[in-house]
Design an enzyme around this catalytic site. Structure first.
Site, PDB file in Angstrom:
ATOM      1  N   LYS A  99       1.260  -0.946  -0.212  1.00 35.37           N
ATOM      2  CA  LYS A  99       0.340  -0.256  -0.146  1.00 35.37           C
ATOM      3  C   LYS A  99       0.646   1.243   0.186  1.00 35.37           C
ATOM      4  O   LYS A  99       0.523   1.873  -0.656  1.00 35.37           O
ATOM      5  CB  LYS A  99      -0.975   0.171   1.765  1.00 35.37           C
ATOM      6  CG  LYS A  99      -1.905  -0.858   1.028  1.00 35.37           C
ATOM      7  CD  LYS A  99      -3.191  -1.216   2.297  1.00 35.37           C
ATOM      8  CE  LYS A  99      -4.004  -2.118   2.131  1.00 35.37           C
ATOM      9  NZ  LYS A  99      -5.254  -1.592   3.710  1.00 35.37           N
ATOM     10  N   ARG A 120       2.049   6.393  17.061  1.00 34.56           N
ATOM     11  CA  ARG A 120       1.516   6.352  16.070  1.00 34.56           C
ATOM     12  C   ARG A 120       0.610   7.007  16.435  1.00 34.56           C
ATOM     13  O   ARG A 120      -0.137   7.378  15.046  1.00 34.56           O
ATOM     14  CB  ARG A 120       1.381   4.591  15.702  1.00 34.56           C
ATOM     15  CG  ARG A 120       0.760   4.488  14.107  1.00 34.56           C
ATOM     16  CD  ARG A 120       1.026   2.983  14.153  1.00 34.56           C
ATOM     17  NE  ARG A 120      -0.118   1.898  14.738  1.00 34.56           N
ATOM     18  CZ  ARG A 120       0.514   0.838  13.493  1.00 34.56           C
ATOM     19  NH1 ARG A 120       0.879   0.739  12.855  1.00 34.56           N
ATOM     20  NH2 ARG A 120       0.138   0.122  14.717  1.00 34.56           N
TER      21      ARG A 120
END
Length: 270
Positions: A79, A169
């Site tokens: 991706k 994150r």
């Protein structure tokens, strides 16, 4: 097309779409796409393309040069890695830093976009939930979680809290969303009280022994719960249903995403 009907014959005129990943043996995208492509009258087929990770850079130029390949559906681990090979990507793909579909234009250029968030919003609509003005909790700040977060912000949510086992994150994702303007998400903590929508975007729930990714003791019956894990049910969905919550699973998201990707690739579904 009835489930027991023979698929249309593949001929020299059949256009190809590829499902690109490593591995692809467990892929369900061909099963999701091909009956709907046939039922919509398209002479096209989605085929799995297993490109081993260590051969990706060698394989991708030849793959993109195939004259009868109109598009790609992209899964892990490509991706992000496909982006440098594309001529352009959408703004939301730039926001997320990933694509899950790529299309060849008539002039030969390749463009990319991402539809995980579109699928989530479509799954929510399928159970009568409109995100605008709502408070949302998101579990998981990876690729799918990021796409979902940006899509929900675009849909007009009022607030967003993000948790991830990698707190850095979650913080980074919230910072990217805040930089776009509109809302200021919170990272690292999530209160389930008064929440309108809870989205689970991690692999927890795939294994039979899995529990839930967070403690859901405070989950309220008025909270809509969507789990993107593509199983008929998960521990989270079972617990939410017991509390009287409206729920949707990964299958609903896949169906909405499939329609959006097919349209992007130039093969709209009926």
């Amino acid at each position: 097309m009835p489930a027991d009907a023979l698929p249309p014959a593949i001929s020299g005129k059949t256009r190809l779409l590829g499902f690109l990943g490593d591995p692809v043996i467990h892929a369900r995208s061909p099963q999701n796409f091909n009956p709907r492509l046939a039922a919509s009258g398209h002479d096209a087929a989605l085929v799995p393309l297993h490109v081993p990770s260590d051969r990706f850079e060698a394989a991708i130029p030849g793959l993109l040069a195939l004259a009868n390949l109109d598009g790609l559906v992209v899964t892990m681990p490509y991706k992000e890695r496909l982006i440098p090979w594309l001529d352009s990507i959408s703004e939301r793909a730039r926001d997320v830093g990933a694509v899950n579909a790529a299309r060849r234009l008539p002039d030969g250029r390749w463009i990319g976009d991402i539809f995980d968030g579109v699928g989530l919003v479509g799954a929510a609509a399928g159970i009568g939930f409109v995100p605008q003005g709502k408070s949302v909790g998101l579990i998981g700040a990876g690729g799918a979680g990021a796409a979902i977060a940006f899509a929900l912000v675009e849909a007009g949510i009022a607030s967003l809290s993000v948790v991830d086992r990698d707190e850095a994150r979650a913080v980074a994702l919230c910072g990217r969303i805040a930089a776009k303007g509109g809302i200021m998400p919170e990272a690292g903590s999530l209160s389930l009280r008064g929440l309108d929508l809870l989205v689970h975007a991690t692999p927890v729930g795939m294994a039979e022994s899995d529990g839930t990714a967070i403690d859901i003791a405070d989950l309220e019956s008025g909270t809509v719960v969507i789990d993107i894990v593509t199983k008929p049910t998960t521990p989270l969905l079972l617990a939410a249903a017991r509390r009287g919550c409206r729920t949707a699973g990964g299958g609903a998201m896949v169906q909405a995403q499939t329609a959006a990707i097919a349209a992007f690739l130039g093969y709209p579904l009926r």
